[in-house]
Every structure is written in structure tokens, then in C-alpha cells.
Scaffold this motif. Structure first.
Motif, short mmCIF file in Angstrom:
data_model
loop_
_atom_site.label_atom_id
_atom_site.label_comp_id
_atom_site.label_asym_id
_atom_site.label_seq_id
_atom_site.Cartn_x
_atom_site.Cartn_y
_atom_site.Cartn_z
N PRO A 6 0.83 -1.22 0.00
CA PRO A 6 0.00 0.00 0.00
C PRO A 6 0.86 1.26 0.00
N ILE A 7 0.36 2.29 -0.63
CA ILE A 7 1.03 3.59 -0.62
C ILE A 7 0.83 4.21 0.76
N THR A 8 1.93 4.48 1.45
CA THR A 8 1.82 5.05 2.79
C THR A 8 1.77 6.57 2.71
N ILE A 9 0.86 7.16 3.47
CA ILE A 9 0.57 8.59 3.36
C ILE A 9 0.63 9.25 4.73
N LEU A 10 1.28 10.40 4.78
CA LEU A 10 1.28 11.26 5.97
C LEU A 10 0.47 12.51 5.62
N ILE A 11 -0.56 12.80 6.41
CA ILE A 11 -1.41 13.96 6.17
C ILE A 11 -1.01 15.09 7.11
N VAL A 12 -0.74 16.26 6.53
CA VAL A 12 -0.30 17.41 7.32
C VAL A 12 -1.26 18.57 7.10
N HIS A 15 -6.08 21.78 10.42
CA HIS A 15 -7.52 21.67 10.63
C HIS A 15 -7.91 20.19 10.73
N SER A 16 -8.45 19.81 11.88
CA SER A 16 -8.78 18.40 12.10
C SER A 16 -9.85 17.90 11.13
N ILE A 17 -10.77 18.77 10.75
CA ILE A 17 -11.83 18.33 9.84
C ILE A 17 -11.28 17.98 8.47
N VAL A 18 -10.23 18.70 8.05
CA VAL A 18 -9.57 18.38 6.77
C VAL A 18 -8.87 17.04 6.87
N ARG A 19 -8.15 16.82 7.97
CA ARG A 19 -7.45 15.55 8.16
C ARG A 19 -8.44 14.39 8.20
N GLN A 20 -9.56 14.58 8.88
CA GLN A 20 -10.57 13.53 8.97
C GLN A 20 -11.13 13.19 7.59
N GLY A 21 -11.40 14.23 6.80
CA GLY A 21 -11.93 14.00 5.46
C GLY A 21 -10.96 13.25 4.57
N CYS A 32 -4.00 2.34 -0.70
CA CYS A 32 -3.47 3.46 0.08
C CYS A 32 -3.67 3.21 1.57
N ARG A 33 -2.74 3.76 2.38
CA ARG A 33 -2.86 3.62 3.83
C ARG A 33 -2.30 4.87 4.50
N VAL A 34 -3.13 5.54 5.28
CA VAL A 34 -2.67 6.70 6.05
C VAL A 34 -1.93 6.18 7.27
N VAL A 35 -0.65 6.56 7.40
CA VAL A 35 0.16 6.07 8.51
C VAL A 35 0.38 7.11 9.59
N GLY A 36 -0.01 8.37 9.30
CA GLY A 36 0.19 9.40 10.31
C GLY A 36 -0.53 10.68 9.96
N GLU A 37 -0.79 11.49 11.00
CA GLU A 37 -1.39 12.81 10.84
C GLU A 37 -0.57 13.82 11.63
N ALA A 38 -0.38 14.99 11.05
CA ALA A 38 0.35 16.05 11.73
C ALA A 38 -0.45 17.34 11.64
N ASP A 39 -0.47 18.10 12.75
CA ASP A 39 -1.21 19.36 12.76
C ASP A 39 -0.30 20.58 12.71
N PRO A 53 7.14 7.99 5.00
CA PRO A 53 6.00 7.67 4.14
C PRO A 53 6.33 7.82 2.66
N ASP A 54 5.55 7.15 1.83
CA ASP A 54 5.72 7.32 0.38
C ASP A 54 5.34 8.73 -0.04
N VAL A 55 4.24 9.22 0.54
CA VAL A 55 3.69 10.51 0.13
C VAL A 55 3.34 11.34 1.37
N VAL A 56 3.62 12.64 1.29
CA VAL A 56 3.21 13.58 2.33
C VAL A 56 2.26 14.59 1.69
N LEU A 57 1.02 14.65 2.20
CA LEU A 57 0.07 15.68 1.76
C LEU A 57 0.26 16.88 2.67
N MET A 58 0.77 17.99 2.11
CA MET A 58 1.24 19.11 2.91
C MET A 58 0.41 20.37 2.73
N ASP A 59 -0.17 20.85 3.82
CA ASP A 59 -0.80 22.17 3.82
C ASP A 59 0.31 23.22 3.88
N LEU A 60 0.02 24.44 3.48
CA LEU A 60 1.07 25.47 3.47
C LEU A 60 1.01 26.41 4.67
#
Length: 221
Positions: A6-12, A15-21, A32-39, A53-60
Motif C-alpha cells: 500500500p502507498i503510505t501517506i502522511l497527512i499534514v 484543521h482536524s476536519i480536513v485531516r478527517q476528510g 493506500c494507507r494513512v500512517v500518520g497525521e500532523a497538525d 511515508p511514500d507521500v506527504v500531503l502538505m498544507d502550506l
């Protein structure tokens, strides 16, 4: 190369509602597999180093260090991780610093869910995706800006140049890791980034190119 794990993903995102979505979206993707969340940017860097992680989804825009600086630090601690900027901002002062910091893709939060999933899947293979508005600005910048540094290695960081010199010197990944006192996994990440930036298929071609372009001297063999 087909990725079977699975593609491992870190969500950054702060906003908790964005991370939850985002977690809900990727939970239903079998590959795909979310392996972590960062605020925050600081926690993003810490988790990237820990989880690789393979991919980091990064807010600015976040408290503490922003997404641009977090992207730069993530690429230092986990070179193999591909950073996708996911933001609401499409101005030049956000786009270009993020791309220079090492982000592979830049998409806006109005992206369709299936397009975001596809962006993540492509990122694993080093394929960049841009929001059309962002892509248009990048193309315009390329057209309008005359490069002041004509070096073929201008896009490489100092550490990547160091790794390329050692590759050209005939060292293996294990030998490079020992020389630079870093892990072999980190070396592999640097090699992957070097090949991507130089548009080379393998390390042998990169080594030959380094010699041809004068990066190495005969006494450095």
C-alpha cells in the motif's frame, strides 16, 4: 515498477476536519494507507523521519514553521518521500517557494477526490501533477525567466552533489552511506532524487554525465 505494498501517506494540516476528510477518502482506497497525521510543520518533520511515508500531503499555512519550510525539512529527513502540496493558495509567493523546497506536485483543495487519489498514485512513480492554474503560472515563469545559473547540476542540493560525486567515483550505496555516515535507505532516496532531477534512467548514466560535465576531475577517481 509496480508497487505491491500500500502507498503510505502522511497527512499534514492544522484543521482536524480536513485531516478527517482525507483519512476517510484514503481509507476506502485499497492501495493506500494513512500512517500518520500532523497538525503542524514541526510534527510533520518528526513523523516523516519516523515513518518515512511514500507521500506527504502538505498544507502550506500552519502555526509554527509553514508548509514550505516543512517541505524542505521533510525532504532532508526522508528524501524518498514525495511531497504533494494541498492548499487553498495559488499565488506566486506560495507556488514557487514550495516547488523550490522540493514539492513534487501542487494541487488546490477544490480538487475532486478521485483526482487527488490519482495525484498520490502518480507521486509514487515520481510523476508531478499541478492544478491547471498553477501549471499555467509555472510555464509562464519558465518563459519569462532567464536562468542565471547554466550549470546542469543547478537543481541538485549540496548533499545530492556530494552523493553524485561519490557515484561517479564508483562507490556503491553501502559505501556512500558509510562515507557520509547516513543510512543506506537515505542514500537510495538521494540517488532517486538525483536521477529524477537530471532526467537519467540509471546511476551509470548519471556518473558518465558527471564526468562529461566536469563535475569530477581525474585525480578524484
Amino acid at each position: 515498477m509496480t508497487k505491491t505494498e500500500p502507498i503510505t501517506i502522511l497527512i499534514v494540516d492544522d484543521h482536524s476536519i480536513v485531516r478527517q476528510g482525507l483519512c476517510a477518502l484514503f481509507k476506502i482506497q485499497p492501495d493506500c494507507r494513512v500512517v500518520g497525521e500532523a497538525d503542524s510543520g514541526e510534527s510533520a518533520v518528526r513523523l516523516a523521519a519516523e515513518l518515512v511515508p511514500d507521500v506527504v500531503l502538505m498544507d502550506l499555512v500552519m502555526p509554527g514553521i509553514d508548509g514550505v519550510e516543512a517541505t524542505r525539512q521533510v525532504k532532508q529527513v526522508s528524501p524518498r518521500s514525495q511531497v504533494i502540496v494541498l492548499t487553498s493558495y495559488h499565488e506566486d509567493e506560495h507556488i514557487f517557494p514550495a516547488l523550490r523546497a522540493g514539492a513534487l506536485s501542487y494541487v488546490l483543495k477544490d480538487i475532486e477526490p478521485e483526482q487527488l487519489v490519482e495525484t498520490v498514485r502518480r507521486a509514487v512513480h515520481g510523476e508531478s501533477m499541478m492544478h491547471p492554474r498553477v501549471a499555467a503560472r509555472v510555464v509562464q515563469e519558465i518563459r519569462d525567466t532567464r536562468r542565471t545559473d547554466d550549470s546542469p547540476f543547478a537543481e541538485l542540493s549540496e548533499r545530492e552533489l556530494e552523493v553524485l560525486r561519490l557515484i561517479a567515483g564508483g562507490l556503491t550505496n553501502a559505501e556512500i552511506a558509510e562515507r557520509l555516515i547516513i543510512s543506506e535507505k537515505t542514500v537510495k532516496g538521494h540517488v532517486s532524487n538525483i536521477l529524477s532531477k537530471l532526467h537519467m534512467l540509471d546511476r551509470t548514466k548519471a556518473a558518465v554525465f558527471a564526468w562529461q560535465q566536469g563535475l569530477m576531475r581525474p585525480d578524484e577517481q
